[in-house]
Design an enzyme around this catalytic site. Structure first.
Site, short mmCIF file in Angstrom:
data_model
loop_
_atom_site.label_atom_id
_atom_site.label_comp_id
_atom_site.label_asym_id
_atom_site.label_seq_id
_atom_site.Cartn_x
_atom_site.Cartn_y
_atom_site.Cartn_z
N HIS A 465 -2.34 -3.16 -10.58
CA HIS A 465 -2.72 -2.03 -9.73
C HIS A 465 -3.21 -2.47 -8.35
CE1 HIS A 465 -3.73 0.22 -13.74
NE2 HIS A 465 -2.44 0.28 -13.46
C1 LIG Z 1 4.22 -3.80 -14.75
C2 LIG Z 1 3.48 -2.65 -14.14
C3 LIG Z 1 2.83 -1.73 -14.97
C4 LIG Z 1 2.13 -0.66 -14.42
N1 LIG Z 1 1.66 0.31 -15.25
C5 LIG Z 1 1.17 1.46 -14.72
C6 LIG Z 1 0.90 2.60 -15.54
O1 LIG Z 1 1.10 2.57 -16.76
N2 LIG Z 1 0.43 3.72 -14.94
C7 LIG Z 1 0.19 3.78 -13.60
O2 LIG Z 1 -0.30 4.81 -13.14
N3 LIG Z 1 0.45 2.73 -12.81
C8 LIG Z 1 0.98 1.59 -13.32
N4 LIG Z 1 1.35 0.57 -12.50
C9 LIG Z 1 1.04 0.68 -11.06
C10 LIG Z 1 1.91 1.70 -10.31
O3 LIG Z 1 3.22 1.67 -10.79
C11 LIG Z 1 1.85 1.37 -8.82
O4 LIG Z 1 0.50 1.51 -8.37
C12 LIG Z 1 2.69 2.29 -7.96
O5 LIG Z 1 4.02 2.33 -8.43
C13 LIG Z 1 2.67 1.79 -6.52
O6 LIG Z 1 3.44 2.62 -5.73
P1 LIG Z 1 3.78 2.22 -4.22
O7 LIG Z 1 4.59 3.33 -3.67
O8 LIG Z 1 2.52 1.85 -3.54
O9 LIG Z 1 4.62 0.88 -4.31
P2 LIG Z 1 5.97 0.57 -5.09
O10 LIG Z 1 6.24 1.62 -6.12
O11 LIG Z 1 5.88 -0.83 -5.56
O12 LIG Z 1 7.09 0.75 -3.99
C14 LIG Z 1 7.30 -0.13 -2.91
C15 LIG Z 1 8.80 -0.16 -2.65
O13 LIG Z 1 9.04 -0.76 -1.39
C16 LIG Z 1 10.12 -1.66 -1.51
N5 LIG Z 1 9.96 -2.64 -0.43
C17 LIG Z 1 8.96 -3.55 -0.30
N6 LIG Z 1 9.11 -4.24 0.85
C18 LIG Z 1 10.21 -3.77 1.45
C19 LIG Z 1 10.88 -4.08 2.66
N7 LIG Z 1 10.42 -5.02 3.51
N8 LIG Z 1 12.01 -3.40 2.98
C20 LIG Z 1 12.48 -2.44 2.15
N9 LIG Z 1 11.89 -2.10 0.99
C21 LIG Z 1 10.76 -2.74 0.65
C22 LIG Z 1 9.97 -2.21 -2.90
O14 LIG Z 1 11.14 -2.81 -3.39
C23 LIG Z 1 9.55 -0.99 -3.68
O15 LIG Z 1 10.64 -0.26 -4.17
C24 LIG Z 1 2.04 -0.52 -13.00
C25 LIG Z 1 2.68 -1.44 -12.17
C26 LIG Z 1 3.41 -2.48 -12.72
C27 LIG Z 1 4.12 -3.44 -11.80
#
Ligand SMILES: Cc1cc2nc3c(=O)[nH]c(=O)nc-3n(C[C@H](O)[C@H](O)[C@H](O)COP(=O)(O)OP(=O)(O)OC[C@H]3O[C@@H](n4cnc5c(N)ncnc54)[C@H](O)[C@@H]3O)c2cc1C
Length: 543
Positions: A465
């Site tokens: 997280h």
């Molecule tokens: C294994 C795991 C288990 C988890 N379990 C839970 C759970 O059960 N419940 C829960 O609530 N949360 C859980 N989480 C946490 C939750 O999924 C994350 O907090 C949330 O998805 C984050 O969202 P975000 O939009 O910040 O980033 P992300 O969803 O990570 O999205 C970022 C995106 O940007 C893309 N990206 C990055 N850099 C670039 C770039 N330079 N150019 C183009 N694209 C780029 C990435 O590929 C990705 O698709 C878990 C996470 C993981 C990894």
């Protein structure tokens, strides 16, 4: 790729939700850039398969720096790299967090407008809850939230034993109170994962001609004219291109990659940028700082129970999953049941989330045990230590240097030790005690506080997280203002886990999607949804 009104970097939890909301108006041309590829993969679709994505092309495969507080170990930090981002890889737990966290965002963290009453309508806007309704829930949103189709037979004994230890049964952690023990609700539909891409992107992608989605596209830097962000320089299929943003660039690349992209674009601590050969554009000392996560240890017991996940890879369960249309063991999210309680805090929010499931999920699922087992994993949801994300080089392909700095405060270690003791008591009392066999981890030889501390430092993992690395906050304290705009430049916002002013007391997917929902209204200049506080309204009704 030409010119768009909005260019979004990252199709993860936040990016997919934002792309949907911003493209609702056909006159808004939106480009969504994603470094990863398609999410059509069996280990994304089948819930129990999520750890099988680790260290594959679906994962950024980051490792932390050697951590002094964890005996110099480098910790594996999986992050989703496909449509849906980490919501295509996560354990699917739907958890908003304690209301006091959001009230602190508004009242203490310099983010007015983000109190619990302000954000509740935005949690609800995305939610499609199959069981729960008003006033805390919504059945009609795109993000499917359901009770799990299958849980291990250790779940009920866990809840009963927690009850005997004073943690009451809960069938809704996202209602009036987060504390309690119960089976989690998950972001699934008909037994398959329901990521942010499933909720927000796939249903509209073909029909909205004003939305372009470009996978396999790595953003290198944000382009500026004067102090205004005007586009993104990116790489696709070996070539370099630019996309122009007439209104705004929206960075949704997640808690590690969003600060990285800002720093590659000259926004960050100036000395650090110069040290890797980047000319600073904006002195923003908080970029990449305040990294927080939820450290977690896993205590495991043997059991004779057969309704656990130890044999989930047997072909008969795949056959059941296919023939019974999403039923059986393969629908498990592994962390099936939780207890939220306060172990070492007097504050209003729980400081630990005890996750449990019928699995041996030590070490991110990389080690297995040849038999039936269950785990209790105390996840420290009230941590204080902060780490950092820094550039290793000016090369956008180079992974950032991630320093976790977990448990650097001795009080945090005391809390972790107390939580391990709580987990042991849980597993040795009541109905759970009746089915718990030999303690496999940490094992009976680890008994004293000193031994537990050494074991925690040697084995501590996390709940994946990471947050707060471009946090909203007051002038001089936050990278972002309370409308998620990067202070000091125009036309640029960060909308994802890095924007959280402080980490929530639970899993972070739902809060990130909530942030994107609210961001969409802020970006579009739409009236914000009216604040709602069911508890205050109930209290105001005369008896
Ligand atoms: C294994 C795991 C288990 C988890 N379990 C839970 C759970 O059960 N419940 C829960 O609530 N949360 C859980 N989480 C946490 C939750 O999924 C994350 O907090 C949330 O998805 C984050 O969202 P975000 O939009 O910040 O980033 P992300 O969803 O990570 O999205 C970022 C995106 O940007 C893309 N990206 C990055 N850099 C670039 C770039 N330079 N150019 C183009 N694209 C780029 C990435 O590929 C990705 O698709 C878990 C996470 C993981 C990894």
């Amino acid at each position: 790729m030409g010119s768009y009104r909005y260019v979004i970097v990252g199709a993860g939890s936040a990016g997919c939700a934002l792309a949907n909301r911003l493209s609702e108006d056909p006159s808004n041309r939106v480009l969504l850039l994603e470094a990863g590829g398609s999410d059509r993969n069996i280990n994304i679709r089948i819930p129990v398969g999520f750890p099988k994505q680790f260290r594959t092309d679906l994962d950024w495969r980051y490792m932390s720096e050697p951590e002094p507080s964890l005996i110099g170990r480098s910790i594996f930090l999986p992050r989703g790299r496909s449509l849906g981002g980490s919501s295509s890889m996560n354990a699917m737990i739907y958890m908003r967090g304690h209301r006091s966290v959001f009230d602190a965002w508004a009242n203490k963290c310099g983010a007015p407008g983000w109190s619990y009453a302000d954000v509740l309508p935005y949690f609800k806007r995305s939610e499609g809850n199959e069981r729960l309704g008003a006033p805390y829930h919504n059945a009609a949103g795109p993000l499917s939230v359901v009770d799990p189709a299958w849980v291990s037979s250790v779940a009920e004994p866990f809840i009963a034993s927690a009850g005997a230890m004073g943690v009451p049964r809960s069938d809704d952690f996202n209602g009036p109170e987060q504390e309690g023990a119960g089976i989690v609700q998950v972001t699934q539909k008909r037994g398959r994962r329901w990521s942010s891409a499933d909720a927000f992107l796939h249903p509209i992608r073909k029909e909205r001609e004003n939305l372009d989605v470009a996978t396999g596209t790595l953003a290198h830097r944000i382009l500026f004219e004067g102090d205004r962000a005007v586009g993104v320089d990116y790489e696709r299929r070996g070539g370099r291109h630019t996309a122009r943003a007439e209104a705004e660039v929206l960075v949704c690349a997640g808690a590690y990659n969003s600060p990285q992209l800002l720093m590659l674009s000259g926004i960050g601590p100036p000395d650090e940028l110069r040290s890797v050969g980047i000319e600073p554009r904006l002195d923003a000392p908080h970029v990449g700082r305040h990294l927080v996560d939820h450290p977690m240890t896993t205590l495991t017991w043997e059991t004779d129970e057969v309704d656990t996940l130890f044999d989930a890879t047997h072909p008969r369960y795949l056959a059941e999953y296919v023939l019974r249309r999403g039923r059986g063991k393969l629908t498990s999210n592994v962390g099936e049941v939780v207890a939220h309680t306060r172990v070492a805090t007097d504050g209003p929010a729980p400081d630990f989330q005890f996750l449990s499931g019928g699995a041996y999920y030590f070490d991110n699922g990389f080690r297995t045990f040849p038999g039936s087992a269950f785990t209790i994993a105390p996840s420290f949801v009230g941590p204080r230590s902060e780490g950092s994300v820094r550039l290793r080089s000016a090369d956008p392909h180079a992974p950032p240097a991630i320093h976790l700095n977990w448990l650097s405060d001795p009080a945090e270690m005391e809390a972790m030790i107390a939580a391990c003791r709580f987990a042991r008591e849980l597993a040795s009392s009541g109905p759970l005690g009746a089915i718990a066999g030999r303690n496999l981890d940490p094992g009976p030889g680890v008994a004293s506080d000193e031994q537990l501390e050494a074991w925690i430092r040697a084995e501590c993992q996390h709940t994946y997280h990471p947050a707060c690395t471009c946090r909203m906050g007051a002038e001089g304290d936050g990278v972002l203002d309370p409308e998620l705009r990067v202070r000091g430049v125009d036309g640029l916002r960060v909308v994802d886990a890095s924007a959280l002013p402080s980490i929530t007391s639970g899993n972070t997917n739902a809060p990130v999607i909530m942030v994107a929902e609210r961001a969409a209204d802020l970006i579009l200049g739409r009236p914000l949804l009216p604040a709602e506080d069911p508890a205050a309204q109930a209290a105001a009704v005369p008896a």
